[in-house]
Each structure stands twice: as structure tokens, then as C-alpha cells.
Design a protein around this motif. Sequence first.
Motif, mmCIF file in Angstrom:
data_model
loop_
_atom_site.group_PDB
_atom_site.id
_atom_site.type_symbol
_atom_site.label_atom_id
_atom_site.label_comp_id
_atom_site.label_asym_id
_atom_site.label_seq_id
_atom_site.Cartn_x
_atom_site.Cartn_y
_atom_site.Cartn_z
ATOM 1 N N CYS A 43 1.976 -5.505 -5.342
ATOM 2 C CA CYS A 43 3.437 -5.378 -5.358
ATOM 3 C C CYS A 43 3.891 -3.966 -5.698
ATOM 4 O O CYS A 43 4.617 -3.341 -4.950
ATOM 5 N N MET A 44 3.457 -3.447 -6.829
ATOM 6 C CA MET A 44 3.943 -2.144 -7.272
ATOM 7 C C MET A 44 2.837 -1.249 -7.809
ATOM 8 O O MET A 44 3.127 -0.232 -8.426
ATOM 9 N N GLY A 45 1.586 -1.632 -7.615
ATOM 10 C CA GLY A 45 0.509 -0.867 -8.198
ATOM 11 C C GLY A 45 0.357 -1.186 -9.676
ATOM 12 O O GLY A 45 0.955 -2.120 -10.199
ATOM 13 N N GLN A 46 -0.466 -0.404 -10.357
ATOM 14 C CA GLN A 46 -0.688 -0.601 -11.781
ATOM 15 C C GLN A 46 -1.142 0.715 -12.383
ATOM 16 O O GLN A 46 -1.494 1.655 -11.659
ATOM 17 N N LEU A 47 -1.140 0.799 -13.698
ATOM 18 C CA LEU A 47 -1.507 2.023 -14.392
ATOM 19 C C LEU A 47 -2.916 2.447 -13.988
ATOM 20 O O LEU A 47 -3.845 1.649 -14.032
ATOM 21 N N ASP A 48 -3.048 3.714 -13.585
ATOM 22 C CA ASP A 48 -4.310 4.317 -13.147
ATOM 23 C C ASP A 48 -4.771 3.811 -11.781
ATOM 24 O O ASP A 48 -5.839 4.220 -11.308
ATOM 25 N N HIS A 49 -4.026 2.905 -11.175
ATOM 26 C CA HIS A 49 -4.322 2.458 -9.807
ATOM 27 C C HIS A 49 -2.991 2.456 -9.041
ATOM 28 O O HIS A 49 -2.373 1.417 -8.841
ATOM 29 N N TYR A 50 -2.596 3.633 -8.612
ATOM 30 C CA TYR A 50 -1.277 3.796 -8.035
ATOM 31 C C TYR A 50 -1.269 3.397 -6.559
ATOM 32 O O TYR A 50 -2.312 3.297 -5.910
ATOM 33 N N ILE A 51 -0.065 3.164 -6.076
ATOM 34 C CA ILE A 51 0.116 2.740 -4.691
ATOM 35 C C ILE A 51 1.190 3.591 -4.024
ATOM 36 O O ILE A 51 2.203 3.919 -4.643
ATOM 37 N N ASN A 52 0.921 3.993 -2.791
ATOM 38 C CA ASN A 52 1.883 4.738 -1.980
ATOM 39 C C ASN A 52 2.670 3.720 -1.146
ATOM 40 O O ASN A 52 2.083 2.944 -0.392
ATOM 41 N N ILE A 53 3.985 3.687 -1.315
ATOM 42 C CA ILE A 53 4.832 2.700 -0.648
ATOM 43 C C ILE A 53 5.748 3.407 0.342
ATOM 44 O O ILE A 53 6.435 4.370 -0.007
ATOM 45 N N TRP A 54 5.768 2.917 1.583
ATOM 46 C CA TRP A 54 6.711 3.399 2.598
ATOM 47 C C TRP A 54 7.776 2.315 2.777
ATOM 48 O O TRP A 54 7.507 1.262 3.342
ATOM 49 N N HIS A 55 8.967 2.562 2.291
ATOM 50 C CA HIS A 55 10.028 1.554 2.285
ATOM 51 C C HIS A 55 11.087 1.918 3.323
ATOM 52 O O HIS A 55 11.910 2.807 3.088
ATOM 53 N N TRP A 56 11.054 1.209 4.452
ATOM 54 C CA TRP A 56 12.100 1.379 5.470
ATOM 55 C C TRP A 56 13.321 0.574 5.038
ATOM 56 O O TRP A 56 13.198 -0.586 4.631
ATOM 57 N N LYS A 57 14.511 1.214 5.161
ATOM 58 C CA LYS A 57 15.750 0.586 4.722
ATOM 59 C C LYS A 57 16.751 0.552 5.870
ATOM 60 O O LYS A 57 17.035 1.588 6.492
ATOM 61 N N ALA A 58 17.307 -0.619 6.135
ATOM 62 C CA ALA A 58 18.206 -0.789 7.274
ATOM 63 C C ALA A 58 19.453 0.078 7.148
ATOM 64 O O ALA A 58 19.968 0.593 8.148
ATOM 65 N N ASP A 59 19.975 0.245 5.930
ATOM 66 C CA ASP A 59 21.178 1.062 5.767
ATOM 67 C C ASP A 59 20.886 2.542 5.981
ATOM 68 O O ASP A 59 21.718 3.285 6.512
ATOM 69 N N TRP A 60 19.694 2.996 5.610
ATOM 70 C CA TRP A 60 19.312 4.381 5.880
ATOM 71 C C TRP A 60 19.185 4.598 7.388
ATOM 72 O O TRP A 60 19.580 5.647 7.904
ATOM 73 N N GLN A 61 18.625 3.602 8.097
ATOM 74 C CA GLN A 61 18.541 3.707 9.551
ATOM 75 C C GLN A 61 19.933 3.772 10.163
ATOM 76 O O GLN A 61 20.190 4.544 11.093
#
Length: 273
Positions: A133-151
Motif C-alpha cells: 500500500c504505502m511501503g514501510q520503513l527501510d523498504h520504500y516504494i515508488n508510487i506513480w499516481h495518475w489523477k483525473a483532475d490533473w489530467q
Amino acid sequence: MPRLIHRSYLPLFAGLFVGAFVLGWFGIPMVSSEGMIIRSTYVAGEIPSAPEDTAWEKIPLMTVPLSGQVITRPVWPEPSARALSLKSVHNGTDIAFLLEWQDNTKNDRLTPGTFRDGVAIGLPLGDAPAFFCMGQLDHYINIWHWKADWQSDIDRRAAKASEGRESGEVRRFEVIPRRKSSVEDLIGGGFSTLTTKEDQGRVQGKATWKDGVWRVVVRRPMASAGQENEARLEPGRLQAVAFAIWNGENKERNGQKAVAPWFQLAIDPVTNL
């Protein structure tokens, strides 16, 4: 003699155990992603950057199941989206994903009391997968979040610029935010730890909504700008990947979403055909 589990993997196994317990508590069946591999197909030349590009027709389609987010409060056991169809392609230089899902309403404005549609791709930073979901301490995650309002902001700006050029008339003033991309590039290290990367615009998005279906393309150069905060995407690499979807009409936002935990993304090696 049995081999001991490395300490760095203990938080991951603990998170999986807790997740399985909570899912069982809410009566939600676990869907195993073991053996389910998402392929990023290698093609020579330019790759598609828009949903309507006919080049997508040649790329294999895969559908992954979605379930509710029930790991942290507020839990969301009944999301509206139940499946995500996707394709992926790369040319050794850039990689792109086409994401499609059913959504009967188009929510592309973010105002008080309303929420936007969205989709996200999660890729761990490193070889060991973090919490999906969001990663964890010392095990990070790269998230690409597409947003309809930004589009919508990007499309409306482009439309107004085109109208002004074609008619020669003075365009009416309207405050439309300037966006480098419809995709926000983020780093997660656990719940409530999302950080927007300073260098935005490397991950680009393009989307269409028609007949109750969102079709979103997310694209990024394969070479990493910084190994410490950008997922490795290399030809021939087997990479973990996760997905999430938000339906604004269903008041979904933040952790209230549909999720698809870790799958394996197999990036084709570059071949000379």
C-alpha cells in the motif's frame, strides 16, 4: 540445518501475516499472485503514449483482481472496482503501461465534498518488496499516481491554447493549474509518509474516459535518474509491481481504495530481430 530468515525480511513477513489475518477477519478471500506474471513486451521503435494508439492492439492483455484495502483505518472492504486490465510495452529506452477499468462516472474535478478518480502503480525501491500500500520503513516504494483532475487541467489548458490560436480571439481568463504531468511521482515509507518528489514530470500520463471505462497510459524513461528514489526498470529484470484504483463517485480517497498486491513484472530483454 535450516537456513535462518534474514532480519530485513521479517517486517515483510509480519506485514503479510497481519494482512492475511485481517482479510480473513473481514471475510475477504486472499487472491494469490504467485505464478501471475505481467509482461512488458519489447518492441523496436517508438512505443505508444496515448490510449487510442493502435500499437496497443499488438500487446498481450492481462486482467488482475482487485480487493478492498482493509489493512489500516479507515478500512475499505467494498470498493467499486473489482478488476484492472493492463498492458505494458518498452523499447529499451522508455516503458509504458495501459491501465483500463470500469467506472460508470467520470470524476475529474476536485472540489469540496467531491472526489476524483485515480489509479496508481507501485514499484519497490530495491530488490525486496515492501508493504504494497504505502511501503514501510527501510523498504520504500515508488508510487506513480495518475489523477483525473490533473489530467483535466492539462487537457483544458491544451484546448484553450488551441482555441485561441485557431480563432485569433482573446481567450477568456480562467485559472487552470499548470501541471508538468497528470501523474504525481511519490515515495512512500509507510502510512502517512507519502512524499512528493522534487523532480516531477519524468512520469507522464494520458487518459480517456468513454462508455464507462477509463483508459490511462503511464510512461517513464527506463533509465533511473536516482537509484535511491526511483524504481529500477531494466530490460531483462523481474520487478515487483502493485496497483490501486480510486472511484471518486464512491467517495474513495487516500487509503479508501481498491488494491492489487504484488505481482511480478517481467521486462523483456532487448532483442535484435
